[in-house]
Write a protein that holds these residues in place. Structure first.
Motif, mmCIF file in Angstrom:
data_model
loop_
_atom_site.group_PDB
_atom_site.id
_atom_site.type_symbol
_atom_site.label_atom_id
_atom_site.label_comp_id
_atom_site.label_asym_id
_atom_site.label_seq_id
_atom_site.Cartn_x
_atom_site.Cartn_y
_atom_site.Cartn_z
ATOM 1 N N TYR A 1 44.775 39.602 37.348
ATOM 2 C CA TYR A 1 44.918 37.720 36.190
ATOM 3 C C TYR A 1 43.089 38.221 34.833
ATOM 4 O O TYR A 1 42.442 38.856 36.000
ATOM 5 C CB TYR A 1 44.504 36.935 36.482
ATOM 6 C CG TYR A 1 44.500 35.412 35.674
ATOM 7 C CD1 TYR A 1 45.562 35.261 35.016
ATOM 8 C CD2 TYR A 1 43.115 34.825 35.572
ATOM 9 C CE1 TYR A 1 45.146 33.671 34.326
ATOM 10 C CE2 TYR A 1 43.742 33.683 34.760
ATOM 11 C CZ TYR A 1 44.199 33.721 33.833
ATOM 12 O OH TYR A 1 44.120 32.447 32.700
ATOM 13 N N ALA B 1 45.025 36.651 29.023
ATOM 14 C CA ALA B 1 45.875 35.937 28.589
ATOM 15 C C ALA B 1 46.181 35.022 26.981
ATOM 16 O O ALA B 1 47.091 34.409 27.125
ATOM 17 C CB ALA B 1 45.666 34.764 30.031
ATOM 18 N N PHE C 1 50.432 31.966 33.851
ATOM 19 C CA PHE C 1 50.334 34.241 34.449
ATOM 20 C C PHE C 1 50.718 34.251 35.881
ATOM 21 O O PHE C 1 51.551 34.519 36.357
ATOM 22 C CB PHE C 1 48.561 34.664 34.505
ATOM 23 C CG PHE C 1 48.493 35.728 35.022
ATOM 24 C CD1 PHE C 1 48.898 37.169 34.605
ATOM 25 C CD2 PHE C 1 48.263 35.410 36.801
ATOM 26 C CE1 PHE C 1 48.558 37.870 35.368
ATOM 27 C CE2 PHE C 1 47.979 36.564 38.067
ATOM 28 C CZ PHE C 1 48.117 38.332 37.191
#
Length: 364
Positions: A5, A10, A49
């Protein structure tokens, strides 16, 4: 895929797709004050995510962000007394139990140890401050650590009390205050490892290294003869064979089971006339909490675990955004027959943000 991540990535994606993915036009936006749904918020991007990873990736290690965000959103639904006695660490300290690390202390501080080694005064060697991982752990009674060990997610549960001296405190109540720099005790510790391959080696490594790691937070692990040992085996664990990539799903479900048990203990024991919940639970072995978890490791259990994780994310998304969020079921590459031909099922539907209501819709 256990920790891929990136908030920056994002956020960039959210700037492009956020309005369509995360929000829906409704009468609420037109007559209520305050900001609308913010798709650039870190927690919203984290959830997006996590949901994508749970829906799309089925043959790789469950993402750290998916476990962390789902359990964090799950915690939102529990009582304030429960949250007062619990701490949660997911994915950190990362790497300290890995096979390829020579974990020797206190001579060297490598990149991994920098997240656990306490800050010392360079002039006289005295205590200065704890690293963030211990700030919350030291304030809790029950600490849940979900850590990756050689590609396997493992749960470590610790019960923390103030320094325990059985003879000294036999006939009086102990203080439940926690002062920085003073030692506390990890009274009970359980390691939940659901993968058969390499389990004994992982447990051995955790038992060898955990005392050193906790010492950086001034947390000791005692060995008291004739009482419940600090480390004890866990009976009845579900076990995965040749499916270690699914360990995150099963560990997540175990954490939820333990959360529910602990909430039952908290609600049973809380009594404002007989002291705070910390005083009521301090230095007590709660059998209902530590008893074996009977849970099969079959595909149905794993499907439910994945579904519960997604459900937690959707609940957290709605709750923290004043219920200005919706969940959807997507059917990619699915075709339906319309009239004389075939059409994508997505093309046959209007996008929610383009649909104008008649003003009579529910606000929730």
């Amino acid at each position: 895929m256990s920790n891929t991540y990136s908030f920056a990535a994002a956020s960039a994606a959210g700037q492009i797709t956020g309005r369509r993915v995360f929000s829906v036009s409704s009468p609420r936006e037109h007559h209520e004050s305050g900001q609308g749904f913010d798709f650039s918020r870190p927690d919203n991007l984290s959830r997006a995510f996590a949901v994508e990873s749970l829906q799309f990736y089925r043959s790789s290690i469950v993402e750290r962000e998916a476990i962390y965000r789902s359990l964090s959103d799950c915690l939102l639904t529990y009582s304030e007394e429960f949250k007062e006695v619990v701490s949660l660490c997911v994915g950190k300290p990362d790497g300290v139990f890995a096979h390829d690390r020579q974990f020797k202390l206190p001579d060297k501080v490598d990149a991994v140890r920098q997240v656990v080694a306490k800050n010392m005064n360079l002039l006289d060697g005295s205590f200065y401050s704890y690293k963030p991982i211990f700030n919350r752990v030291r304030k809790s009674l029950y600490s849940f650590w979900v850590v990756p060990v050689d590609g396997v997610w493992v749960l470590i549960v610790m019960y923390l009390v103030n320094y325990y001296d059985e003879q000294k405190h036999a006939n009086r109540k102990m203080s439940v205050s926690r002062i920085d720099g003073e030692s506390i005790t990890a009274r009970f510790i359980r390691v939940y490892d659901v993968v058969d391959e390499g389990r004994l080696e992982r447990r051995k490594r955790i038992r060898e290294r955990l005392p050193t790691i906790l010492k950086e937070g001034d947390i000791d692990i005692p060995d008291i003869d004739g009482k419940y040992p600090s480390f004890a085996g866990v009976e009845g664990l579900p076990t995965l064979f040749n499916r270690s990539h699914e360990s995150g799903l099963l560990i997540h479900m175990l954490v939820e089971h333990l959360f529910e048990r602990l909430e039952n203990v908290v609600q049973k024991e809380k009594n404002p006339y007989l002291g705070t919940i910390r005083q009521r639970l301090h230095n007590r072995y709660e059998e209902p909490f530590w008893s074996p978890i009977r849970l099969p490791a079959n595909p149905g259990t794993l499907y439910r675990a994945r579904g519960r994780m997604i459900g937690n994310l959707m609940t957290g998304m709605s709750g923290t955004n004043q219920w200005q969020a919706t969940a959807a079921i997507e059917l990619p590459d699915c075709e339906v027959r319309m009239g004389g031909g075939s059409s994508s099922i997505l093309n046959s539907l209007s996008l929610a943000e383009d649909v104008q209501g008649d003003g009579n819709e529910s606000l929730i």
